[in-house]
Motif scaffolding. Structure first.
Motif, PDB file in Angstrom:
ATOM      1  N   SER A  27       0.821  -1.209   0.000  1.00  0.00           N
ATOM      2  CA  SER A  27       0.000   0.000   0.000  1.00  0.00           C
ATOM      3  C   SER A  27       0.854   1.258   0.000  1.00  0.00           C
ATOM      4  CB  SER A  27      -0.918   0.005   1.219  1.00  0.00           C
ATOM      5  OG  SER A  27      -1.828  -1.057   1.164  1.00  0.00           O
ATOM      6  N   GLY A  28       0.542   2.150  -0.948  1.00  0.00           N
ATOM      7  CA  GLY A  28       1.174   3.455  -0.991  1.00  0.00           C
ATOM      8  C   GLY A  28       2.531   3.516  -1.654  1.00  0.00           C
ATOM      9  N   TRP A  29       3.086   2.362  -2.076  1.00  0.00           N
ATOM     10  CA  TRP A  29       4.440   2.385  -2.651  1.00  0.00           C
ATOM     11  C   TRP A  29       4.348   2.838  -4.103  1.00  0.00           C
ATOM     12  CZ3 TRP A  29       7.887  -1.270  -5.520  1.00  0.00           C
ATOM     13  CH2 TRP A  29       9.226  -0.881  -5.426  1.00  0.00           C
ATOM     14  N   ASP A  30       4.750   4.077  -4.363  1.00  0.00           N
ATOM     15  CA  ASP A  30       4.472   4.685  -5.658  1.00  0.00           C
ATOM     16  C   ASP A  30       5.177   3.998  -6.816  1.00  0.00           C
ATOM     17  OD1 ASP A  30       6.971   5.598  -4.845  1.00  0.00           O
ATOM     18  OD2 ASP A  30       6.638   7.662  -5.461  1.00  0.00           O
ATOM     19  N   GLY A  57      -1.837  12.620  -1.070  1.00  0.00           N
ATOM     20  CA  GLY A  57      -1.056  12.201   0.085  1.00  0.00           C
ATOM     21  C   GLY A  57       0.153  11.371  -0.285  1.00  0.00           C
ATOM     22  N   GLY A  58       0.696  11.618  -1.464  1.00  0.00           N
ATOM     23  CA  GLY A  58       1.864  10.881  -1.935  1.00  0.00           C
ATOM     24  C   GLY A  58       1.553   9.539  -2.568  1.00  0.00           C
ATOM     25  N   VAL A  59       0.280   9.156  -2.633  1.00  0.00           N
ATOM     26  CA  VAL A  59      -0.117   7.853  -3.175  1.00  0.00           C
ATOM     27  C   VAL A  59      -0.785   8.051  -4.539  1.00  0.00           C
ATOM     28  CG1 VAL A  59      -1.456   5.753  -2.818  1.00  0.00           C
ATOM     29  CG2 VAL A  59      -0.468   6.955  -0.857  1.00  0.00           C
ATOM     30  N   PRO A  60      -0.306   7.359  -5.590  1.00  0.00           N
ATOM     31  CA  PRO A  60      -0.930   7.501  -6.905  1.00  0.00           C
ATOM     32  C   PRO A  60      -2.139   6.577  -7.062  1.00  0.00           C
ATOM     33  CG  PRO A  60       0.999   6.095  -7.089  1.00  0.00           C
ATOM     34  CD  PRO A  60       0.916   6.539  -5.644  1.00  0.00           C
ATOM     35  N   HIS A  61      -3.151   7.097  -7.747  1.00  0.00           N
ATOM     36  CA  HIS A  61      -4.351   6.327  -8.080  1.00  0.00           C
ATOM     37  C   HIS A  61      -4.632   6.524  -9.570  1.00  0.00           C
ATOM     38  CE1 HIS A  61      -4.754   6.248  -3.750  1.00  0.00           C
ATOM     39  NE2 HIS A  61      -4.778   7.578  -3.741  1.00  0.00           N
ATOM     40  N   LEU A  62      -5.260   5.552 -10.189  1.00  0.00           N
ATOM     41  CA  LEU A  62      -5.507   5.580 -11.631  1.00  0.00           C
ATOM     42  C   LEU A  62      -7.004   5.717 -11.883  1.00  0.00           C
ATOM     43  CD1 LEU A  62      -4.001   5.297 -14.355  1.00  0.00           C
ATOM     44  CD2 LEU A  62      -4.431   2.832 -14.223  1.00  0.00           C
TER      45      LEU A  62
END
Length: 372
Positions: A27-30, A57-62
């Protein structure tokens, strides 16, 4: 046609699944998430339009906005899934992707990389998908803290949400418990445990009282669980503990039960003279109540009968998903549309490759039926 258990596993699906599992995505590892999104974009082609990578928050989403603005909201469908897994970096070296017969194994294979691959198999079958949007998030396993706003906004623009989380024994998930997480802190007073323990206020003793009280807030007849999970107290073995805390996991089928437990937790009072309590936390995901799924369940059963697939069963589960978030908005939501298998969050997790074609056909049928 039904895809029988003796059939050969689908080659493209199996190859793509291996590609996804071979990218570690805690989780969250870009880095891992972005590598995964590169693959998903390539598989999607132009069917859903150009996707956006939204960093929160530093986390990428598609996010594929997809749906033609001219399409009525009632016809729009959001496909929803997550790329992150519970597995830390390095797990793949110990537990690599493997296929034995009709089973695929590996970290994240069941929860829920197989569901992501299946989405593109379904889209390829569905034909015109101008009414379809899709989100793949990167922090679902940690409570969707950074992706919640995106999920809520996208779902609010749609008339239905199809969640590609794994199936449960082949059954679709029409109910999920809501989830709340709390921390109860205790402040006491330190003192030497040998010389003058009477001058201290033992935070651990106060915590013990509170843990017993907290555990009694469950209502198992209603399916409400209240579970103290992680606790800590003290600093050294010869000091009266000045501080302590306990984390509490709460799950319930009904929003009213989540609210009842929170009220009772906030009403807790110290038992030891001089002790103070500090309370934090909230409901993370409201329940996915069956009423928000039953209409889509009926549609799925009609599609399955039309396509000659096995009858569609349903179930309720205790774990939460982003489907809880969308259902809490009042958007009809059907969960568990990923392939069958088992062992979520366990090292032996696996996917039944023989379930893929039928499930992809079912999702494609649901998409086609909502086209304007």
């Amino acid at each position: 046609m039904s895809f029988s258990s003796g059939s050969t596993p689908p080659e493209r699906f199996t190859r793509r699944l291996g590609q996804l599992v071979d990218i570690e995505t805690p989780s969250g590892w870009d880095r891992g998430l972005n590598d995964t999104y590169d693959l998903l974009e390539a598989w999607a082609g132009t069917a859903l339009g150009r996707p956006e990578r939204i960093v929160s928050g530093g986390v990428p989403h598609l996010y594929w906005r997809g749906a033609d603005p001219a399409v009525p909201k009632s016809n729009r469908v959001l496909l929803l899934g997550h790329a992150d897994t519970v597995w830390p970096l390095g797990t793949l070296a110990e537990n690599p992707f493997a296929v034995a017969g009709t089973r695929a194994t590996g970290p994240g294979v069941f929860d829920m990389k197989a569901g992501l691959v299946l989405a593109f198999e379904a889209l390829a079958q569905a034909g015109d998908v101008a009414h379809v949007s899709m989100i793949v998030t990167g922090d679902e396993e940690q409570g969707s803290t950074t992706s919640r706003a995106l999920v809520e906004k996208a779902a609010g623009a749609c008339g239905a949400v199809l969640v590609l989380e794994p199936g449960e024994g082949g059954a679709l998930k029409t109910a999920r418990k809501g989830v709340a997480q709390y921390r109860l802190g205790v402040n006491g007073r330190a003192a030497h445990a040998g010389l003058e323990p009477h001058n201290g206020v033992n935070a651990l003793i106060e915590l013990a009282h509170q843990v017993l009280t907290i555990s009694e807030l469950a209502d198992l007849d209603r399916g409400t669980t209240v579970t103290p999970t992680v606790g800590k107290a003290g600093t050294t073995t010869n000091t009266v503990p000045e501080q302590a805390f306990v984390d509490v996991d709460v799950r319930a089928w009904e929003q009213a039960e989540l609210e009842r437990v929170e009220r009772e937790l906030r009403a807790l009072r110290p038992r030891e003279p001089g002790a103070e309590l500090a309370f934090q936390g909230s409901v993370n995901r409201g329940p996915l109540e069956r009423g928000m799924s039953v209409g889509l369940l009926r549609s799925a059963r009609v599609v399955a009968e039309r396509l000659g697939l096995a009858p569609v069963a349903e179930t309720g589960v205790g774990g939460g998903s982003d489907g809880n978030i969308t259902a809490s908005l009042g958007v009809p939501t059907l969960d568990g549309l990923g392939p069958d298998g088992g062992g979520a969050h366990a090292r032996h997790e696996w996917v039944d490759l023989t379930s893929v074609r039928d499930r992809a056909s079912l999702v494609a049928g649901l998409l086609a039926d909502r086209a304007p």
